[in-house]
Motif scaffolding. Structure first.
Motif, PDB file in Angstrom:
ATOM      1  N   ASN A 187       0.822  -1.220   0.000  1.00 27.53           N
ATOM      2  CA  ASN A 187       0.000   0.000   0.000  1.00 27.53           C
ATOM      3  C   ASN A 187       0.844   1.252   0.000  1.00 27.53           C
ATOM      4  O   ASN A 187       0.442   2.280  -0.538  1.00 27.53           O
ATOM      5  CB  ASN A 187      -0.912   0.033   1.238  1.00 27.53           C
ATOM      6  CG  ASN A 187      -1.971  -1.031   1.161  1.00 27.53           C
ATOM      7  OD1 ASN A 187      -2.295  -1.504   0.078  1.00 27.53           O
ATOM      8  ND2 ASN A 187      -2.498  -1.424   2.308  1.00 27.53           N
ATOM      9  N   ASP A 188       2.001   1.186   0.656  1.00 26.57           N
ATOM     10  CA  ASP A 188       2.864   2.358   0.801  1.00 26.57           C
ATOM     11  C   ASP A 188       4.322   1.889   0.688  1.00 26.57           C
ATOM     12  O   ASP A 188       4.993   1.657   1.701  1.00 26.57           O
ATOM     13  CB  ASP A 188       2.609   3.020   2.167  1.00 26.57           C
ATOM     14  CG  ASP A 188       3.529   4.213   2.404  1.00 26.57           C
ATOM     15  OD1 ASP A 188       4.176   4.672   1.449  1.00 26.57           O
ATOM     16  OD2 ASP A 188       3.583   4.687   3.557  1.00 26.57           O
ATOM     17  N   PRO A 189       4.811   1.732  -0.549  1.00 28.04           N
ATOM     18  CA  PRO A 189       6.153   1.159  -0.735  1.00 28.04           C
ATOM     19  C   PRO A 189       7.250   1.971  -0.057  1.00 28.04           C
ATOM     20  O   PRO A 189       8.305   1.431   0.267  1.00 28.04           O
ATOM     21  CB  PRO A 189       6.332   1.159  -2.262  1.00 28.04           C
ATOM     22  CG  PRO A 189       4.952   1.230  -2.820  1.00 28.04           C
ATOM     23  CD  PRO A 189       4.129   2.000  -1.828  1.00 28.04           C
ATOM     24  N   ALA A 190       7.015   3.262   0.161  1.00 29.48           N
ATOM     25  CA  ALA A 190       8.040   4.097   0.805  1.00 29.48           C
ATOM     26  C   ALA A 190       7.804   4.197   2.313  1.00 29.48           C
ATOM     27  O   ALA A 190       8.182   5.181   2.954  1.00 29.48           O
ATOM     28  CB  ALA A 190       8.054   5.477   0.163  1.00 29.48           C
ATOM     29  N   SER A 191       7.210   3.164   2.903  1.00 30.56           N
ATOM     30  CA  SER A 191       6.909   3.161   4.344  1.00 30.56           C
ATOM     31  C   SER A 191       8.167   3.355   5.186  1.00 30.56           C
ATOM     32  O   SER A 191       9.254   2.914   4.814  1.00 30.56           O
ATOM     33  CB  SER A 191       6.321   1.807   4.761  1.00 30.56           C
ATOM     34  OG  SER A 191       5.028   1.642   4.295  1.00 30.56           O
ATOM     35  N   VAL A 192       7.965   3.966   6.342  1.00 25.82           N
ATOM     36  CA  VAL A 192       9.018   3.998   7.365  1.00 25.82           C
ATOM     37  C   VAL A 192       8.646   2.907   8.373  1.00 25.82           C
ATOM     38  O   VAL A 192       7.627   3.010   9.068  1.00 25.82           O
ATOM     39  CB  VAL A 192       9.106   5.373   8.055  1.00 25.82           C
ATOM     40  CG1 VAL A 192      10.207   5.355   9.118  1.00 25.82           C
ATOM     41  CG2 VAL A 192       9.376   6.473   7.023  1.00 25.82           C
ATOM     42  N   LEU A 193       9.460   1.865   8.403  1.00 22.91           N
ATOM     43  CA  LEU A 193       9.169   0.713   9.254  1.00 22.91           C
ATOM     44  C   LEU A 193       9.958   0.805  10.554  1.00 22.91           C
ATOM     45  O   LEU A 193      11.140   1.171  10.550  1.00 22.91           O
ATOM     46  CB  LEU A 193       9.573  -0.586   8.536  1.00 22.91           C
ATOM     47  CG  LEU A 193       8.960  -0.824   7.161  1.00 22.91           C
ATOM     48  CD1 LEU A 193       9.576  -2.077   6.529  1.00 22.91           C
ATOM     49  CD2 LEU A 193       7.444  -0.967   7.252  1.00 22.91           C
ATOM     50  N   GLY A 194       9.327   0.433  11.649  1.00 21.27           N
ATOM     51  CA  GLY A 194      10.031   0.261  12.921  1.00 21.27           C
ATOM     52  C   GLY A 194      10.180  -1.241  13.130  1.00 21.27           C
ATOM     53  O   GLY A 194       9.182  -1.958  13.138  1.00 21.27           O
ATOM     54  N   LEU A 195      11.411  -1.723  13.249  1.00 14.61           N
ATOM     55  CA  LEU A 195      11.640  -3.175  13.291  1.00 14.61           C
ATOM     56  C   LEU A 195      12.160  -3.620  14.656  1.00 14.61           C
ATOM     57  O   LEU A 195      12.809  -2.854  15.372  1.00 14.61           O
ATOM     58  CB  LEU A 195      12.625  -3.578  12.191  1.00 14.61           C
ATOM     59  CG  LEU A 195      12.166  -3.273  10.757  1.00 14.61           C
ATOM     60  CD1 LEU A 195      13.248  -3.673   9.756  1.00 14.61           C
ATOM     61  CD2 LEU A 195      10.853  -3.989  10.426  1.00 14.61           C
ATOM     62  N   ALA A 230      12.395  -2.113  -1.378  1.00 11.02           N
ATOM     63  CA  ALA A 230      13.317  -1.270  -2.149  1.00 11.02           C
ATOM     64  C   ALA A 230      13.158   0.213  -1.832  1.00 11.02           C
ATOM     65  O   ALA A 230      14.135   0.962  -1.840  1.00 11.02           O
ATOM     66  CB  ALA A 230      13.139  -1.524  -3.643  1.00 11.02           C
ATOM     67  N   ARG A 231      11.949   0.654  -1.566  1.00  5.84           N
ATOM     68  CA  ARG A 231      11.729   2.089  -1.303  1.00  5.84           C
ATOM     69  C   ARG A 231      11.501   2.378   0.179  1.00  5.84           C
ATOM     70  O   ARG A 231      11.257   3.524   0.566  1.00  5.84           O
ATOM     71  CB  ARG A 231      10.552   2.589  -2.145  1.00  5.84           C
ATOM     72  CG  ARG A 231      10.851   2.540  -3.665  1.00  5.84           C
ATOM     73  CD  ARG A 231       9.666   3.016  -4.476  1.00  5.84           C
ATOM     74  NE  ARG A 231       9.188   4.323  -4.034  1.00  5.84           N
ATOM     75  CZ  ARG A 231       7.942   4.767  -4.193  1.00  5.84           C
ATOM     76  NH1 ARG A 231       7.049   3.999  -4.782  1.00  5.84           N
ATOM     77  NH2 ARG A 231       7.600   5.960  -3.778  1.00  5.84           N
ATOM     78  N   ALA A 232      11.543   1.336   1.000  1.00  4.91           N
ATOM     79  CA  ALA A 232      11.250   1.509   2.434  1.00  4.91           C
ATOM     80  C   ALA A 232      12.465   2.060   3.184  1.00  4.91           C
ATOM     81  O   ALA A 232      13.603   1.971   2.727  1.00  4.91           O
ATOM     82  CB  ALA A 232      10.832   0.178   3.041  1.00  4.91           C
ATOM     83  N   THR A 233      12.164   2.633   4.331  1.00  5.81           N
ATOM     84  CA  THR A 233      13.196   3.050   5.294  1.00  5.81           C
ATOM     85  C   THR A 233      12.908   2.267   6.562  1.00  5.81           C
ATOM     86  O   THR A 233      11.743   2.021   6.876  1.00  5.81           O
ATOM     87  CB  THR A 233      13.064   4.564   5.574  1.00  5.81           C
ATOM     88  OG1 THR A 233      13.325   5.267   4.358  1.00  5.81           O
ATOM     89  CG2 THR A 233      14.032   5.038   6.653  1.00  5.81           C
ATOM     90  N   SER A 234      13.937   1.849   7.285  1.00  4.50           N
ATOM     91  CA  SER A 234      13.659   1.155   8.549  1.00  4.50           C
ATOM     92  C   SER A 234      14.512   1.704   9.685  1.00  4.50           C
ATOM     93  O   SER A 234      15.636   2.159   9.476  1.00  4.50           O
ATOM     94  CB  SER A 234      13.882  -0.358   8.410  1.00  4.50           C
ATOM     95  OG  SER A 234      15.259  -0.637   8.296  1.00  4.50           O
TER      96      SER A 234
END
Ligand code: F6R
Length: 259
Positions: free
Chosen positions: A26-34, A59-63
């Motif tokens: 849904n949001d390929p550039a998501s900012v993920l908290g892992l 590919a476009r995510a930030t974590s």
């Protein structure tokens, strides 16, 4: 708070991995908290499988990971950098320059914690935060009595947390005593939070988190104040819940809302 009780640990794991994969679609550039720890290993295995099947791209995510041990360099076998490379980063298409963990070996750990908090703010805060749960109710390494408004900082680990993590070290005395952890306030700024816990060892913490008073004695209980928090558990972790029948009625077998 959405409570999803699955018939097995594997189904709970699959549910969480599917929620994260759906977020990425849904949001390929998501900012993920892992998160790290034993609970997440199976989640990452399923995400790697989803990635290989073309169902999840980082590919476009930030974590941003929740935490790292003070004193450990990224190449240390017990570091969370190493864990993340082994269990996820090296096997998916995430851009390493956008996959962040605190530097445990920073010369000034307090300054590193402040830098990390500022980097999360600069990224627009976490969009989808994945959480495990300590048997003592911790989230990240926010141990009981952590300020419920805390930001990223240094925390001293409890003896029980060190013992729980001793399996990753040759000798129990090698487990670090300090960690840099996102604060509870940092976690609470996330748009969406998904906490996964399974197994009988987590059942008391799960009950305190969902049904107990909001209290620094169980840091995870602050999630009762989050507008978009989902708790995904298995039967064993649900054993101490009082309102179990209600959760089953709303989401039978952890599935979509029945009503
Ligand atoms: C790890 C973390 C911790 C763990 C928790 C549960 O990054 O933030 O809060 O999620 O200690 O650990 P396991 O999954 O090993 O039981």
């Amino acid at each position: 708070m959405k409570i999803l009780i699955h018939p097995s640990a594997q189904k709970a794991v699959d549910c969480v991995a599917d929620l994260l994969a759906a977020r990425l679609r849904n949001d390929p550039a998501s900012v993920l908290g892992l998160a790290t720890g034993g609970t997440m290993e199976a989640v990452y295995a399923r995400l790697i499988a989803a990635h290989r099947a073309g169902q999840a791209s980082f590919a476009r995510a930030t974590s941003f990971n929740l935490d790292e041990y003070v004193g450990l360099a990224p190449d240390h076998a017990g570091s969370y950098w190493r864990y993340m490379r082994q269990h996820l980063f090296d096997q998916v298409d995430i851009d390493p320059s956008r996959a962040h963990l605190p530097r445990g070996d920073a010369a000034d750990p307090e300054a590193e914690a402040a830098r990390y908090e500022a980097a999360i703010v600069a990224a627009g805060d976490i969009g989808f935060q994945l959480l495990g749960l300590g048997a003592n109710g911790h989230i990240g390494f926010n141990e009981p009595t952590s300020s419920l408004a805390s930001l990223t900082r240094i925390k001293t680990l409890t003896r029980s947390t060190r013992e729980a993590n001793a399996r990753y070290y040759d000798r129990p005395e090698d487990v670090p005593h300090l960690a840099i952890t996102m604060g509870i306030g940092t976690i609470m700024r996330a748009q969406e939070v998904v906490l996964l816990a399974y197994g009988a060892a987590k059942s008391r913490a799960v009950a305190a988190l969902i049904e107990g008073p909001i209290s620094a004695a169980c840091p995870a209980s602050i999630l009762q104040m989050h507008r978009r928090a989902t708790v995904v558990i298995d039967e064993a972790a649900a054993a101490d819940l009082t309102l179990r029948a209600y959760y089953d009625e709303v989401h039978p077998k952890g599935g979509p809302a029945a009503i």
